[in-house]
Design an enzyme around this catalytic site. Structure first.
Site, mmCIF file in Angstrom:
data_model
loop_
_atom_site.group_PDB
_atom_site.id
_atom_site.type_symbol
_atom_site.label_atom_id
_atom_site.label_comp_id
_atom_site.label_asym_id
_atom_site.label_seq_id
_atom_site.Cartn_x
_atom_site.Cartn_y
_atom_site.Cartn_z
ATOM 1 N N TYR A 84 0.824 -1.202 0.000
ATOM 2 C CA TYR A 84 0.000 0.000 0.000
ATOM 3 C C TYR A 84 0.859 1.253 0.000
ATOM 4 O O TYR A 84 2.047 1.222 0.309
ATOM 5 C CB TYR A 84 -0.988 0.014 1.173
ATOM 6 N N CYS A 85 0.228 2.358 -0.375
ATOM 7 C CA CYS A 85 0.848 3.684 -0.339
ATOM 8 C C CYS A 85 -0.246 4.675 0.048
ATOM 9 O O CYS A 85 -1.194 4.308 0.718
ATOM 10 C CB CYS A 85 1.490 4.029 -1.682
ATOM 11 N N SER A 86 -0.136 5.901 -0.363
ATOM 12 C CA SER A 86 -1.132 6.924 -0.013
ATOM 13 C C SER A 86 -2.438 6.756 -0.768
ATOM 14 O O SER A 86 -3.516 6.762 -0.176
ATOM 15 C CB SER A 86 -0.582 8.319 -0.294
ATOM 16 N N GLY A 112 -2.629 4.560 -3.896
ATOM 17 C CA GLY A 112 -2.661 3.377 -4.753
ATOM 18 C C GLY A 112 -1.779 3.427 -5.977
ATOM 19 O O GLY A 112 -1.631 2.419 -6.667
ATOM 20 N N LEU A 117 -3.899 4.146 1.553
ATOM 21 C CA LEU A 117 -4.134 4.376 2.969
ATOM 22 C C LEU A 117 -5.205 5.415 3.248
ATOM 23 O O LEU A 117 -6.077 5.223 4.089
ATOM 24 C CB LEU A 117 -2.817 4.805 3.631
#
Length: 114
Positions: free
Chosen positions: A78-80, A82, A107
């Site tokens: 995951y990241c901020s 996608g 996230l």
């Protein structure tokens, strides 16, 4: 025409590896997998999902084999939002990791569920 059909079928396969937070938790619980945050160290230190490890996307190729040696390990990335995690998923698959899932929309879309 065959190319269009292949792209359509591949899109369905890719979508199976795009998961929401609930599905990600189920996968990780069932497989004892790894939750991988590919944002910067600063972003990770400010906020991250419980139990996540952090490898910045730009360091992923050189650091992943030290942290996750078994290429059959289930990994939820995951990241901020996608975008970086989608790229990370592609990199991991290119490196031979076989069970990689992307937390779709990242996230920030799941803050309310944390």
């Amino acid at each position: 025409m065959l190319k269009i059909i292949k792209e359509f079928l591949n899109r369905g396969i890719i979508n199976d590896k795009e998961v929401n937070l609930k599905k990600a938790k189920e996968i990780l619980d069932k497989t004892n997998g790894v939750l991988l945050d590919v944002r910067s160290h600063q972003e990770y230190n400010e906020e991250h999902l419980p139990g996540a490890i952090n490898i910045n996307l730009y360091d992923l190729k050189k650091e992943i084999t030290d942290k996750i040696k078994n290429k059959e390990t289930t990994i939820v990335v995951y990241c901020s939002c996608g975008v970086r995690s989608k790229k990370a998923k592609e990199i991991l698959e290119e490196l031979g990791y076989t069970e990689v899932y992307n937390l779709k929309e990242g996230l920030y879309c799941y803050r309310k569920e944390l």
